[in-house]
Design an enzyme around this catalytic site. Structure first.
Site, short mmCIF file in Angstrom:
data_model
loop_
_atom_site.label_atom_id
_atom_site.label_comp_id
_atom_site.label_asym_id
_atom_site.label_seq_id
_atom_site.Cartn_x
_atom_site.Cartn_y
_atom_site.Cartn_z
N ASP A 43 0.83 -1.20 0.00
CA ASP A 43 0.00 0.00 0.00
C ASP A 43 0.88 1.26 0.00
OD1 ASP A 43 -2.41 1.33 0.05
OD2 ASP A 43 -3.17 0.27 1.80
N ASP A 99 -10.36 1.80 -4.22
CA ASP A 99 -10.95 1.39 -2.95
C ASP A 99 -12.46 1.34 -3.06
OD1 ASP A 99 -8.75 0.90 -1.47
OD2 ASP A 99 -8.72 2.80 -0.40
C1 DGJ Z 1 -5.97 1.63 1.50
C2 DGJ Z 1 -6.20 0.41 0.68
O1 DGJ Z 1 -6.57 0.73 -0.61
C3 DGJ Z 1 -7.24 -0.47 1.37
O2 DGJ Z 1 -7.56 -1.57 0.57
C4 DGJ Z 1 -6.69 -0.89 2.69
O3 DGJ Z 1 -5.59 -1.72 2.49
C5 DGJ Z 1 -6.31 0.34 3.51
N1 DGJ Z 1 -5.48 1.26 2.80
C6 DGJ Z 1 -5.61 -0.08 4.76
O4 DGJ Z 1 -5.13 0.97 5.47
#
Ligand code: DGJ
Length: 733
Positions: free
Chosen positions: A472, A542
């Site tokens: 991430d 997301d």
């Molecule tokens: C952002 C990501 O896109 C999510 O899928 C998740 O992993 C969160 N961060 C976790 O903090």
């Protein structure tokens, strides 16, 4: 004897040959396309042509007498214009010489070609300044079967002192048509890759990022340019490009007074000039380009074929069905809740369980996004038996195990931030601005590169059963600056950060060639070929809301293949939008990418549970076609008619999978009709509806049709309500 010949043939093909003086045409060719440049010694490098392959004699040099009226200059545009002489437009190269002279005058010196292997031909065209010792190499790689041409650039000099390179593009593409329609991709968090098409007028249109990290969240360094007509799926001339770079970029589209369009693509020169010492070489990233005379469908298929082979990791292996813990648990879990999730995921037939954020930090436990980032030790309270226990448990249930990291970042509330304040990106004595409560580590610093590599290494070493990492990166760069770089090289930061990241990726891939890695970056933040090369897939957004995903995946899959597009079914109401969408529709959308789930499995009850388990099993059967097949789009979600439809066809045309979605209310009487594409007209196919909810919507379900019939007469589907959808499996009989 045969062996000697083949060794000889190999030696000959591996040898580069230099084509020197007065060889007049440089031909960069793929199976179907041809780019032609001039190659006359001491002359400007001219761009003659890029399009379908031309057979017979090429008469380009004879056009030379047609000069511009005012200046008597040649009509042909330069292939890599620098600032100087009569070039008034956005140049590919702008530098200041050691003596302060602002202009550069590049001329052709020589070129060489070599076969990297049986599919890739590399052409290096060497240019030099007419009077200064400045040398620029343009490097083209022509991927024969995929019809992709990549272009990158190297510069070096032998002036006595430091050359100031202010602007150096990876590629310049001059086109000439009556009109130009540009499709580009913009958005924001949870709304990425939204396609916009606009007609270009005189002047400059710029697509860029200055965010450094998560650079593709608001714009993407990819473009589609349609000549003379808005972009069509199966007709019309299309040029398309995608920059393989994970940092700041700039693509500029300039229509000049002659009506010509110049497309300049590369890293963003903004606040990014280079001080180049003599003999130092500066390398620019690859711009991946393709051309189609039959619409954008072919552009996508070219990119997908190329990506599976050259642009990603493990593009030739089926990618597993994942259950990721994020939306099902967020930070709120312990060993018992996670093992329960794992057990339930296994019952569905899921193949990989991924433990998301929240598993680490002790002094500063990671129970929210405000603490712990940087301290990559397992949280003993939440997970007293450690990661190996969970990984083993997952494997014992027949699944693979993956885990989340964000190693480029640090919370101010962490042991790492206290220990190494000098590792944090900062602009002198100014405040370090937090974003999502976190700061960024300075990857220009080799010690930070070691730390990021070691983090990966140590996390993976927690268990021999870790086979997947979700990487991430949840912020971009502001108040830029490095405590590591010298004061006269601060403007190198944007470039060096990305090079530092790539060095880490390289080391990881050397040590862990088999591990699967997802490029997450807040969802949609690193959807580009510079980083994808080291990864197996990306998390496109997301936003897991199926309706929004149709648009996000449409834009994304114009360039990037479905096998790399993580696409998860989440709960209803959707956590990002609050929208309620039937489970069937959610699966029908997610199954068109790399299927996964992003929920608490125990929340699926009754029929839903059964439906989900069956859909997971069905996906396994259609997966080879989805992940390795050719994408054909029938109806774009942007068409305005309230439907979207596309299909994947296996390379041998024995199997296909068709998707149709209703995304608006059409009233009781309207129905959807479309012709299929990409099938073999001479084969017979059985068409079976899959993911059926209650009853089949396809009234001819199970019948056999000829490919020709399906492509000419098509199918009729009563999908008029919002969130009606149909998936058809098409199998040769
Ligand atoms: C952002 C990501 O896109 C999510 O899928 C998740 O992993 C969160 N961060 C976790 O903090």
């Amino acid at each position: 004897m045969k062996k000697i010949f083949s060794i000889l043939a190999f030696i000959l093909s591996a040898c580069s040959f230099v084509v020197g003086q007065n060889s007049s045409l440089i031909k960069i060719q793929t199976d179907e396309t041809m780019m032609v440049l001039s190659g006359a010694t001491n002359q400007k490098l001219e761009f003659y042509y890029w399009g379908d392959k031309i057979s017979g004699k090429l008469n380009f040099t004879e056009r030379k007498q047609k000069n511009q009226p005012d200046t008597n200059d040649e009509m042909f545009p330069q292939a890599y214009p620098s600032y100087g002489e009569r070039f008034y437009l956005t140049p590919a190269l702008k530098l200041t010489h050691v003596d302060g002279v602002l202009t550069t005058d590049l001329i052709y010196d020589k070129h060489s070609m070599r076969n990297i292997d049986s599919n890739i031909v590399e052409t290096t065209v060497s240019l030099k300044d007419k009077i200064y010792p400045v040398y620029v190499d343009l490097i083209f790689k022509a991927y024969q079967k995929e019809n992709i041409i990549s272009q990158s650039v190297k510069i070096r000099h032998e002036e006595k002192g430091i050359l100031n390179v202010e602007n150096i593009a990876s590629s310049y593409l001059p086109l000439h048509a009556k009109s130009y329609y540009l499709t580009h991709f913009s958005g924001t968090w949870a709304h990425e890759m939204q396609a916009t098409e606009e007609k270009l007028n005189r002047g400059i249109k710029v697509i860029e990022s200055k965010k450094g990290v998560r650079a593709t969240q608001a714009e993407n360094p990819s473009f589609i340019l349609s000549l003379d007509t808005p972009m069509q799926e199966d007709a019309g001339e299309i040029y398309a490009g995608s920059l393989a770079w994970s940092g700041n970029y700039k693509l500029s589209f300039e229509v000049d007074e002659t009506g010509r369009l110049g497309i300049t693509s590369g890293i963003n020169p903004f606040a990014s000039n280079f001080k180049l010492n003599a003999k130092e070489v500066l390398d620019m990233p690859e711009m991946l380009l393709t051309y189609s005379s039959n619409g954008v469908g072919k552009v996508s298929r070219n990119f997908h074929d190329w990506a599976r082979k050259y642009g990603m990791q493990h593009g030739d292996k089926e990618h597993p069905i994942i259950l990721n813990s994020w939306e099902g648990a967020y930070f709120d879990f312990n060993e018992a809740t996670i093992t329960e999730m794992i057990d339930n995921a296994a019952k569905f037939g899921v193949e990989m369980f991924v433990l998301d954020d929240g598993w680490f930090g002790n002094k500063f436990p990671r129970n929210g996004d405000n603490a712990g980032l940087g301290d990559w030790q397992v949280n003993n309270t939440k997970l007293p038996n450690g990661i190996d226990y969970l990984a083993k448990h997952t494997v014992s249930k027949g699944m693979q195990f993956g885990i989340w990291i964000e190693p480029e970042m640090v919370n101010p509330d962490s042991e790492l931030a206290h220990k190494h304040p000098e590792w944090i990106v900062q602009s002198g004595k100014r405040d370090i601005l937090p974003m999502r409560n976190q700061w960024l580590l300075d990857l220009t610093n080799p010690k930070v590169q070691d730390f990021v590599f070691d983090t990966f290494d140590e996390v993976v070493s927690q268990s021999p059963h870790i086979s997947y990492i979700k990487w991430d990166a949840n912020r971009h760069i502001d108040n830029v600056g490095s405590a590591y770089l010298p004061k006269d090289k601060q403007s190198h930061f944007w470039y060096e950060y990305v090079q530092g990241l790539y060095k880490v990726y390289e080391r990881i891939r050397q040590k862990y060639p088999d591990i699967q890695i997802q490029l997450c970056s807040s969802g949609g933040g690193r959807v580009e070929y510079g980083a994808l090369k080291y990864h197996d897939e990306f998390w496109a957004s997301d936003n897991t809301n199926a309706l929004d995903r149709i648009f996000i995946q449409y834009g994304t899959n114009l360039f990037f293949p479905s096998i790399a597009t993580g696409s998860h079914v989440s709960t209803s109401p959707n956590h990002q939008t609050g929208m309620m969408i039937p489970l069937k529709f959610r699966f029908d959308v997610a199954m068109s990418g790399r299927l996964g789930m992003e929920l608490q499995p125990k929340d699926l009850i009754g029929d839903e549970y059964e439906f989900a388990a069956k859909a997971v099993a069905t996906y396994k059967a259609i997966r080879p076609t989805i992940q390795f097949g050719d994408l054909y789009r029938m109806v774009s979600p942007y068409s305005g008619n309230g439907w979207a439809s596309h299909m994947y066809v296996a390379k041998d045309k024995k199997e296909a999978v068709f998707f149709a979605y209703s995304i608006e209310n059409h009233g009781r009487t309207e129905y959807f009709e479309t012709k299929l594409k990409g099938l073999d007209p001479n084969k017979n196919y059985k068409v079976t509806e899959i993911n059926i909810q209650d009853y089949p919507k396809f009234t001819e379900n199970g019948n056999v049709f000829s490919g020709d019939y399906l492509m000419k007469a098509g199918v009729i589907l009563p999908i008029g309500n919002p969130f009606d959808s149909v998936v058809l499996q098409i199998t040769e009989q």
